[in-house]
Every structure is written in structure tokens, then in C-alpha cells.
Scaffold this motif. Structure first.
Motif, PDB file in Angstrom:
ATOM      1  N   VAL A  14      26.220 -29.029   9.300  1.00 47.15           N
ATOM      2  CA  VAL A  14      24.929 -28.747   8.681  1.00 47.15           C
ATOM      3  C   VAL A  14      24.333 -30.057   8.202  1.00 47.15           C
ATOM      4  O   VAL A  14      24.893 -30.732   7.326  1.00 47.15           O
ATOM      5  N   LEU A  15      23.188 -30.425   8.774  1.00 47.89           N
ATOM      6  CA  LEU A  15      22.454 -31.609   8.337  1.00 47.89           C
ATOM      7  C   LEU A  15      21.432 -31.199   7.278  1.00 47.89           C
ATOM      8  O   LEU A  15      20.840 -30.142   7.359  1.00 47.89           O
ATOM      9  N   GLY A  16      21.236 -32.081   6.290  1.00 51.45           N
ATOM     10  CA  GLY A  16      20.325 -31.720   5.206  1.00 51.45           C
ATOM     11  C   GLY A  16      20.920 -30.633   4.337  1.00 51.45           C
ATOM     12  O   GLY A  16      20.211 -29.722   3.880  1.00 51.45           O
ATOM     13  N   ALA A  17      22.220 -30.712   4.081  1.00 48.66           N
ATOM     14  CA  ALA A  17      22.944 -29.625   3.434  1.00 48.66           C
ATOM     15  C   ALA A  17      22.620 -29.445   1.954  1.00 48.66           C
ATOM     16  O   ALA A  17      23.041 -28.457   1.351  1.00 48.66           O
ATOM     17  N   SER A  18      21.878 -30.377   1.358  1.00 47.54           N
ATOM     18  CA  SER A  18      21.513 -30.220  -0.053  1.00 47.54           C
ATOM     19  C   SER A  18      20.103 -29.653  -0.221  1.00 47.54           C
ATOM     20  O   SER A  18      19.660 -29.414  -1.343  1.00 47.54           O
ATOM     21  N   GLY A  19      19.392 -29.427   0.878  1.00 55.99           N
ATOM     22  CA  GLY A  19      18.041 -28.888   0.811  1.00 55.99           C
ATOM     23  C   GLY A  19      18.029 -27.381   0.623  1.00 55.99           C
ATOM     24  O   GLY A  19      19.081 -26.727   0.592  1.00 55.99           O
ATOM     25  N   GLY A  20      16.827 -26.816   0.527  1.00 57.86           N
ATOM     26  CA  GLY A  20      16.702 -25.392   0.259  1.00 57.86           C
ATOM     27  C   GLY A  20      17.346 -24.518   1.315  1.00 57.86           C
ATOM     28  O   GLY A  20      18.142 -23.615   1.009  1.00 57.86           O
ATOM     29  N   VAL A  21      17.051 -24.761   2.587  1.00 59.60           N
ATOM     30  CA  VAL A  21      17.667 -24.003   3.665  1.00 59.60           C
ATOM     31  C   VAL A  21      19.083 -24.497   3.924  1.00 59.60           C
ATOM     32  O   VAL A  21      19.993 -23.711   4.197  1.00 59.60           O
ATOM     33  N   GLY A  22      19.300 -25.805   3.823  1.00 60.60           N
ATOM     34  CA  GLY A  22      20.617 -26.367   4.082  1.00 60.60           C
ATOM     35  C   GLY A  22      21.703 -25.798   3.195  1.00 60.60           C
ATOM     36  O   GLY A  22      22.802 -25.465   3.668  1.00 60.60           O
ATOM     37  N   VAL A  31      32.523 -32.300   2.958  1.00 63.00           N
ATOM     38  CA  VAL A  31      31.242 -32.919   2.604  1.00 63.00           C
ATOM     39  C   VAL A  31      31.308 -34.401   2.970  1.00 63.00           C
ATOM     40  O   VAL A  31      32.223 -35.113   2.546  1.00 63.00           O
ATOM     41  N   VAL A  32      30.325 -34.856   3.764  1.00 66.85           N
ATOM     42  CA  VAL A  32      30.358 -36.224   4.284  1.00 66.85           C
ATOM     43  C   VAL A  32      29.029 -36.915   4.008  1.00 66.85           C
ATOM     44  O   VAL A  32      27.956 -36.348   4.260  1.00 66.85           O
ATOM     45  N   ARG A  33      29.093 -38.145   3.498  1.00 66.22           N
ATOM     46  CA  ARG A  33      27.890 -38.939   3.319  1.00 66.22           C
ATOM     47  C   ARG A  33      27.380 -39.381   4.696  1.00 66.22           C
ATOM     48  O   ARG A  33      28.104 -40.025   5.462  1.00 66.22           O
ATOM     49  N   THR A  34      26.133 -39.034   4.988  1.00 63.82           N
ATOM     50  CA  THR A  34      25.582 -39.268   6.324  1.00 63.82           C
ATOM     51  C   THR A  34      24.114 -39.650   6.219  1.00 63.82           C
ATOM     52  O   THR A  34      23.373 -39.079   5.425  1.00 63.82           O
ATOM     53  N   ASP A  35      23.707 -40.590   7.038  1.00 65.51           N
ATOM     54  CA  ASP A  35      22.288 -40.902   7.170  1.00 65.51           C
ATOM     55  C   ASP A  35      21.758 -40.108   8.359  1.00 65.51           C
ATOM     56  O   ASP A  35      22.036 -40.462   9.511  1.00 65.51           O
ATOM     57  N   PRO A  36      21.002 -39.032   8.131  1.00 69.63           N
ATOM     58  CA  PRO A  36      20.570 -38.180   9.243  1.00 69.63           C
ATOM     59  C   PRO A  36      19.545 -38.831  10.156  1.00 69.63           C
ATOM     60  O   PRO A  36      19.223 -38.279  11.204  1.00 69.63           O
ATOM     61  N   LEU A  37      19.039 -39.999   9.761  1.00 69.15           N
ATOM     62  CA  LEU A  37      18.058 -40.687  10.586  1.00 69.15           C
ATOM     63  C   LEU A  37      18.696 -41.747  11.474  1.00 69.15           C
ATOM     64  O   LEU A  37      17.993 -42.417  12.237  1.00 69.15           O
ATOM     65  N   ASP A  38      20.012 -41.876  11.403  1.00 65.18           N
ATOM     66  CA  ASP A  38      20.738 -42.894  12.148  1.00 65.18           C
ATOM     67  C   ASP A  38      21.738 -42.227  13.096  1.00 65.18           C
ATOM     68  O   ASP A  38      22.635 -41.511  12.658  1.00 65.18           O
ATOM     69  N   ALA A  39      21.579 -42.462  14.384  1.00 66.12           N
ATOM     70  CA  ALA A  39      22.398 -41.786  15.387  1.00 66.12           C
ATOM     71  C   ALA A  39      23.887 -42.085  15.225  1.00 66.12           C
ATOM     72  O   ALA A  39      24.730 -41.197  15.393  1.00 66.12           O
ATOM     73  N   ALA A  40      24.227 -43.318  14.901  1.00 62.07           N
ATOM     74  CA  ALA A  40      25.643 -43.677  14.752  1.00 62.07           C
ATOM     75  C   ALA A  40      26.275 -42.925  13.599  1.00 62.07           C
ATOM     76  O   ALA A  40      27.422 -42.465  13.688  1.00 62.07           O
ATOM     77  N   SER A  41      25.537 -42.777  12.516  1.00 63.19           N
ATOM     78  CA  SER A  41      26.041 -42.037  11.360  1.00 63.19           C
ATOM     79  C   SER A  41      26.194 -40.561  11.690  1.00 63.19           C
ATOM     80  O   SER A  41      27.188 -39.922  11.332  1.00 63.19           O
ATOM     81  N   VAL A  42      25.211 -40.001  12.387  1.00 65.03           N
ATOM     82  CA  VAL A  42      25.257 -38.579  12.748  1.00 65.03           C
ATOM     83  C   VAL A  42      26.393 -38.300  13.730  1.00 65.03           C
ATOM     84  O   VAL A  42      27.046 -37.251  13.664  1.00 65.03           O
ATOM     85  N   GLY A  94      18.510 -28.502   8.468  1.00 66.55           N
ATOM     86  CA  GLY A  94      17.467 -28.044   7.558  1.00 66.55           C
ATOM     87  C   GLY A  94      16.577 -29.173   7.107  1.00 66.55           C
ATOM     88  O   GLY A  94      15.894 -29.066   6.089  1.00 66.55           O
ATOM     89  N   ILE A  95      16.566 -30.275   7.854  1.00 69.29           N
ATOM     90  CA  ILE A  95      15.842 -31.472   7.439  1.00 69.29           C
ATOM     91  C   ILE A  95      14.341 -31.320   7.675  1.00 69.29           C
ATOM     92  O   ILE A  95      13.901 -30.886   8.736  1.00 69.29           O
ATOM     93  N   GLY A  96      13.573 -31.697   6.667  1.00 71.02           N
ATOM     94  CA  GLY A  96      12.121 -31.710   6.774  1.00 71.02           C
ATOM     95  C   GLY A  96      11.570 -32.753   5.835  1.00 71.02           C
ATOM     96  O   GLY A  96      12.321 -33.469   5.165  1.00 71.02           O
ATOM     97  N   ARG A 152       9.001 -39.738   8.353  1.00 71.72           N
ATOM     98  CA  ARG A 152       8.882 -38.702   9.389  1.00 71.72           C
ATOM     99  C   ARG A 152      10.264 -38.125   9.711  1.00 71.72           C
ATOM    100  O   ARG A 152      10.755 -38.197  10.858  1.00 71.72           O
ATOM    101  N   PRO A 153      10.920 -37.547   8.716  1.00 72.33           N
ATOM    102  CA  PRO A 153      12.332 -37.178   8.852  1.00 72.33           C
ATOM    103  C   PRO A 153      12.632 -36.131   9.912  1.00 72.33           C
ATOM    104  O   PRO A 153      13.691 -36.175  10.529  1.00 72.33           O
ATOM    105  N   ALA A 154      11.712 -35.177  10.141  1.00 74.15           N
ATOM    106  CA  ALA A 154      12.010 -34.138  11.128  1.00 74.15           C
ATOM    107  C   ALA A 154      12.163 -34.734  12.525  1.00 74.15           C
ATOM    108  O   ALA A 154      13.162 -34.492  13.214  1.00 74.15           O
TER     109      ALA A 154
END
Length: 211
Positions: free
Chosen positions: A5-13, A46-57, A70-72, A81-83
Motif C-alpha cells: 500500500v503506497l500512501g498508507a498514512s493518507g485517508g484512503v491509504g 511499515v517501510v519508509r519509502t519515497d513514492p516518487l522515486d522508482a528505486a525506493s518503490v 492512495g497517493i494524491g 504532481r504526486p499522482a
């Protein structure tokens, strides 16, 4: 299943994490600030991840059966432009690791044809929302374009106005149409996304969901 789950701290995440654990899945919650997710469970990592960076993802999607995002945008004027940026990162990461199933949260007003929507939603409220939230919807449009070109088994879930009310455990949905209603709880968006993970009829499509 093993779900990321990406964006796991957001409302939908957050709702995705809670519902996925309740369903018995193993969940990797990927987020920039792990301390924002207080939920603990033996099947939750739970993993610290930069969802905007392919290597991290790539490190968090490798070995997953499905990725749910759930990223927006954080606001109407988010320069990151996170989405769309996260979509490019996750598509690159999933392609590299061989993971195919991806579900993301989009928005009902991206249904520009009006198929399956009430007249007022399509002709009145839709244009008003586009006028106010143009940057948000433009970013989501770019995100969906990235998905269409990805070659992955993707689904973009398009809800109407999101509510922080308890979920009803039910929803309406339509492939390449809708949403039929004007609101839906974030919990029910998460429920829909998890239900659609194994539905091949939604592969490569946008799906309208609503109460």
C-alpha cells in the motif's frame, strides 16, 4: 495475498491497510513518514519509502501480488504532481520486478463522457469542480495516461466526494462509467479497491465507485 500500500498514512491509504489486514492479507505499508501510521499487526510491515522515486518503490513492491496506491495531491497547488509522478515511479518499479496488478485512486470528474452519471453531476457539478480543482484533475489525468501506457494490469478507481464517515461495507461500481452517486466514505473506496484486486474485468479500466 501479499499487498503493498503506497500512501498508507493518507485517508484512503489507512483504510486500505486496515481492511486488508482484516481480510487476512500480508501488508507492506509504504510511506514517507512511518511514524504517521500507528497501526501495528503481525502481518503488517511499515517501510519508509519515497513514492516518487522508482528505486525506493522497487524495494517495497518486489514480491507483492498487488500494489494499491492512495497517493494524491496534498492541496490544489502541489508542485510535486504526486499522482502522476508516483505513477511513473511505481510503473517503472513494477515492470522491473515483474509485479503486474496495480490499483490507484483517481476521481469521478475524470469521466468526461458522463456515462453512468446523473445529469447534474456531469453537466453542472463536474465543470464546477474542474474549474476549482483543475491542477488536481490534470495531475490525475496524467496519472491515468501513464497507466494506460504501462502494459500492467491496472485499475483506476474513480470516486465522487470523499467522506470521513464509517464505511457502509457496500458500494456501487461501473467499469468506464459513473460514479452514479455523489459521495462515498473513504473506507468504502478501500473496500472497493480490495474487492477489485482479483476482478480481471477491471484490468486496464477506470471504474466509477460511489455510495
Amino acid at each position: 495475498m501479499k499487498l503493498t500500500v503506497l500512501g498508507a498514512s493518507g485517508g484512503v491509504g489507512r483504510q486500505l491497510v486496515t481492511h486488508a489486514l482484516a481480510d487476512g492479507h500480508e501488508v507492506t505499508a509504504a510511506l514517507r513518514s512511518p511514524e504517521k501510521l500507528t497501526e501495528r499487526h503481525e502481518r503488517l510491515t511499515v517501510v519508509r519509502t519515497d513514492p516518487l522515486d522508482a528505486a525506493s518503490v522497487k524495494t517495497v513492491v518486489d514480491g507483492s501480488d498487488s500494489v494499491l496506491s492512495g497517493i494524491g495531491q496534498a492541496g490544489r497547488h502541489d508542485p510535486l504532481r504526486p499522482a502522476s509522478t508516483s505513477a511513473r515511479a511505481v510503473v517503472e518499479a513494477m515492470t522491473a520486478t515483474g509485479v503486474r496488478r496495480l490499483l490507484v485512486v483517481s476521481a469521478g470528474p475524470l469521466n468526461r463522457t458522463g456515462a453512468g452519471q446523473p445529469f447534474l453531476s456531469h453537466r453542472v457539478f463536474g465543470p464546477l469542480l474542474w474549474a476549482v480543482l483543475k491542477e488536481v484533475y490534470t495531475d490525475l489525468t496524467r496519472m491515468e495516461a501513464v497507466l494506460r501506457d504501462s502494459g500492467l494490469d491496472w485499475t483506476a478507481v474513480r470516486p465522487p466526494r470523499l467522506l470521513d464517515t464509517p464505511g457502509e461495507g457496500r458500494y456501487r461500481h461501473a467499469v468506464e462509467a459513473g460514479p452514479a452517486g455523489s459521495v462515498i466514505a473513504r473506507a468504502d473506496v478501500a473496500r472497493a479497491m480490495l474487492d477489485l484486486v482479483t476482478d480481471p474485468r477491471t484490468y486496464g479500466h477506470a471504474v466509477g465507485v460511489s455510495r
